[in-house]
Design an enzyme around this catalytic site. Structure first.
Site, PDB file in Angstrom:
ATOM      1  N   CYS A  87       0.952  -0.752  -0.050  1.00 50.78           N
ATOM      2  CA  CYS A  87      -0.023  -0.306   0.103  1.00 50.78           C
ATOM      3  C   CYS A  87       0.595   1.712  -0.021  1.00 50.78           C
ATOM      4  O   CYS A  87       0.717   2.850  -0.314  1.00 50.78           O
ATOM      5  CB  CYS A  87      -1.111   0.054   1.115  1.00 50.78           C
ATOM      6  SG  CYS A  87      -1.443  -1.875   1.485  1.00 50.78           S
TER       7      CYS A  87
HETATM    8  C1  BEZ Z   1       0.515  -4.684   1.926  1.00 50.55           C
HETATM    9  O1  BEZ Z   1       0.567  -3.469   1.529  1.00 50.55           O
HETATM   10  O2  BEZ Z   1       1.485  -5.535   1.572  1.00 50.55           O
HETATM   11  C2  BEZ Z   1      -0.540  -5.492   2.826  1.00 50.55           C
HETATM   12  C3  BEZ Z   1      -1.693  -4.993   2.676  1.00 50.55           C
HETATM   13  C4  BEZ Z   1      -2.401  -5.990   3.906  1.00 50.55           C
HETATM   14  C5  BEZ Z   1      -1.825  -6.975   3.556  1.00 50.55           C
HETATM   15  C6  BEZ Z   1      -0.679  -7.269   3.936  1.00 50.55           C
HETATM   16  C7  BEZ Z   1       0.366  -6.807   3.184  1.00 50.55           C
END
Ligand code: BEZ
Length: 258
Positions: A87
């Site tokens: 994200c």
């Molecule tokens: C990520 O953005 O890497 C992520 C988001 C939710 C759960 C695990 C990883």
């Protein structure tokens, strides 16, 4: 693989420990309401239907979504959670592309199920790590009301929540036109970051279709040949566009420039 399993395997330990998979059905009244909404009462978010309006708290103040869109296009996109790695890269990339969206009259707005304090702190991290200057609002949808309205959840989210008891949202993209119609959607799982160039490309395709009355083939980018839709005769297309290349009576190309 569940999101919790994904995190346990792939994420840094500090992140993995924030996720508590639960083994019994999550039966809070909020979730029961949310599930009811998701299955029975949820609006059908079909292409061409009006994007549901909502009021929300964002990092740039309170908004009424439709008023905030005004006479522009909008991209409403969710991400699973603040302070997560994929994200962070996505939000940094969208922040850097904002100028391109601005040029096309498209407003960006993010969303996740975290509160404003979290969003504000995370924006500092995004800008620091991605060398960006994030200038679009992020909605604080801590109770996931908007997320459920827009079905920004996946099947596993109902049994998968973080240490604050909050389940994740998925990576949804809603492209909404100035008439507030949903024109295009994308859904990605937590494991897979989106592609900002593709989001921009589909906006270009939609706007080109609206203004020129053409459709766009596979992998099209502005400047490539476009397609004369079946509703337009070759004669009418030649009058309108000049040269038309007829490969088959139903497959006709022309070029309208960039
Ligand atoms: C990520 O953005 O890497 C992520 C988001 C939710 C759960 C695990 C990883």
């Amino acid at each position: 693989m569940t999101m919790a399993a994904l995190l346990t395997r792939a994420a840094p330990r500090s992140l993995a420990t924030t996720i508590r998979p639960i083994t019994r059905p999550y039966t809070s009244s909020f979730l029961r309401r949310s599930l009811a909404t998701a299955t029975d009462e949820q609006p059908h978010l079909r292409l061409g239907s009006i994007a549901p309006n909502f009021q929300a708290k964002t990092t740039q103040g309170d908004i009424d979504f439709h008023k905030w869109i005004g006479d522009k296009w909008a991209i409403l996109f969710s991400h699973p959670a603040d302070f997560t790695p994929v994200c962070t890269t996505e939000l940094g990339a969208f922040a850097k592309m904002k100028g391109e969206f601005d040029k096309r009259g498209v407003k960006l707005i993010g969303l996740s199920a975290n509160d404003l304090t979290s969003h504000s702190k995370w924006i500092q991290d995004i800008n620091e790590t991605q060398n960006s200057d994030l200038q679009f609002p992020i909605i604080a949808d801590a109770d996931r009301k908007i997320a459920f309205t827009y079905d920004m959840v996946d099947a596993q989210d109902v049994t998968n929540k973080d240490d604050k008891g909050i389940a994740f949202t998925i990576r949804s993209v809603f492209v909404i036109d100035p008439n507030k119609k949903i024109r295009l959607t994308m859904m990605y799982p937590a494991s897979t970051g989106r592609n900002t160039a593709e989001v921009l490309r589909v906006v270009d395709s939609l706007r080109t279709g609206d203004t020129k009355g053409v459709t766009t083939p596979i992998d099209w980018i502005p400047g490539d040949d476009v397609i004369v839709p079946p509703s337009v005769t070759t004669e009418a297309a030649r009058k309108k566009f000049g040269d038309v290349r007829e490969v088959k009576p139903y497959l006709r190309y022309t070029n309208i420039g960039k």
